[in-house]
Design a protein around this motif. Structure first.
Motif, mmCIF file in Angstrom:
data_model
loop_
_atom_site.group_PDB
_atom_site.id
_atom_site.type_symbol
_atom_site.label_atom_id
_atom_site.label_comp_id
_atom_site.label_asym_id
_atom_site.label_seq_id
_atom_site.Cartn_x
_atom_site.Cartn_y
_atom_site.Cartn_z
ATOM 1 N N LEU A 26 35.216 75.025 -32.000
ATOM 2 C CA LEU A 26 35.855 75.319 -30.716
ATOM 3 C C LEU A 26 35.116 74.651 -29.572
ATOM 4 O O LEU A 26 35.727 74.145 -28.630
ATOM 5 N N GLY A 30 37.134 72.065 -27.700
ATOM 6 C CA GLY A 30 37.552 72.717 -26.464
ATOM 7 C C GLY A 30 37.008 72.063 -25.211
ATOM 8 O O GLY A 30 37.521 72.290 -24.117
ATOM 9 N N HIS A 99 39.737 83.486 -30.704
ATOM 10 C CA HIS A 99 40.152 82.115 -30.417
ATOM 11 C C HIS A 99 41.453 82.104 -29.611
ATOM 12 O O HIS A 99 41.561 81.397 -28.605
ATOM 13 N N ASN A 102 40.836 83.172 -26.011
ATOM 14 C CA ASN A 102 40.226 82.090 -25.220
ATOM 15 C C ASN A 102 41.264 81.043 -24.833
ATOM 16 O O ASN A 102 41.315 80.598 -23.681
#
Length: 135
Positions: A26, A30, A99, A102
């Motif tokens: 992530l 991300g 996840h 987020n």
């Protein structure tokens, strides 16, 4: 060694490994998304990314630690697999929910920024026109 302790050790190793792998994935993927959300501010994107990863670790490691204890004792090998599948399944679901939460929050921030950018005219006005008189 007691089978319950073996189940605990396997649970901790797999849960911690999964949490670290998901957090790194992530974080790496991300960062690009955060850079877009924060309008190309790389320094701020790195800082927010690091804070999100730390929060992700804290929440997930805390959950793994709290979910470690079990009232039932594991008596056979089948019990080890059943205990592990239940515990690891819940950990994977929590990782997935974290996840998605987020991504949802960051997408809301991104959409808000896009809406604000669309409200500003692409070029400043060069003058004004008097309103037409109604007859």
């Amino acid at each position: 060694m007691d089978r319950t302790v073996i189940a605990y050790v396997i649970y901790l190793v797999v849960s911690i490994g999964l949490t670290v792998w998901v957090a790194r994935t992530l974080s790496r993927n991300g960062r690009v998304f955060l850079s877009d959300v924060l309008h190309g501010d790389e320094k701020q994107a790195d800082a927010v990314n690091h804070l999100l990863v730390v929060g992700f670790y804290l929440v997930n490691f805390g959950f793994v630690a709290l979910y470690l204890s079990d009232d039932d004792t594991v008596t056979d090998t089948r019990g080890v697999f059943e205990a592990l599948s239940a515990k690891l399944g819940v950990v994977l679901l929590v990782l997935g929910v974290m996840h998605l939460a987020n991504v949802y929050v960051l997408n809301r921030i991104r959409r808000r920024g896009m809406m604000q950018r669309e409200q500003n005219p692409p070029v400043p006005p060069q003058g004004w026109t008097a309103p037409a008189v109604q007859a």
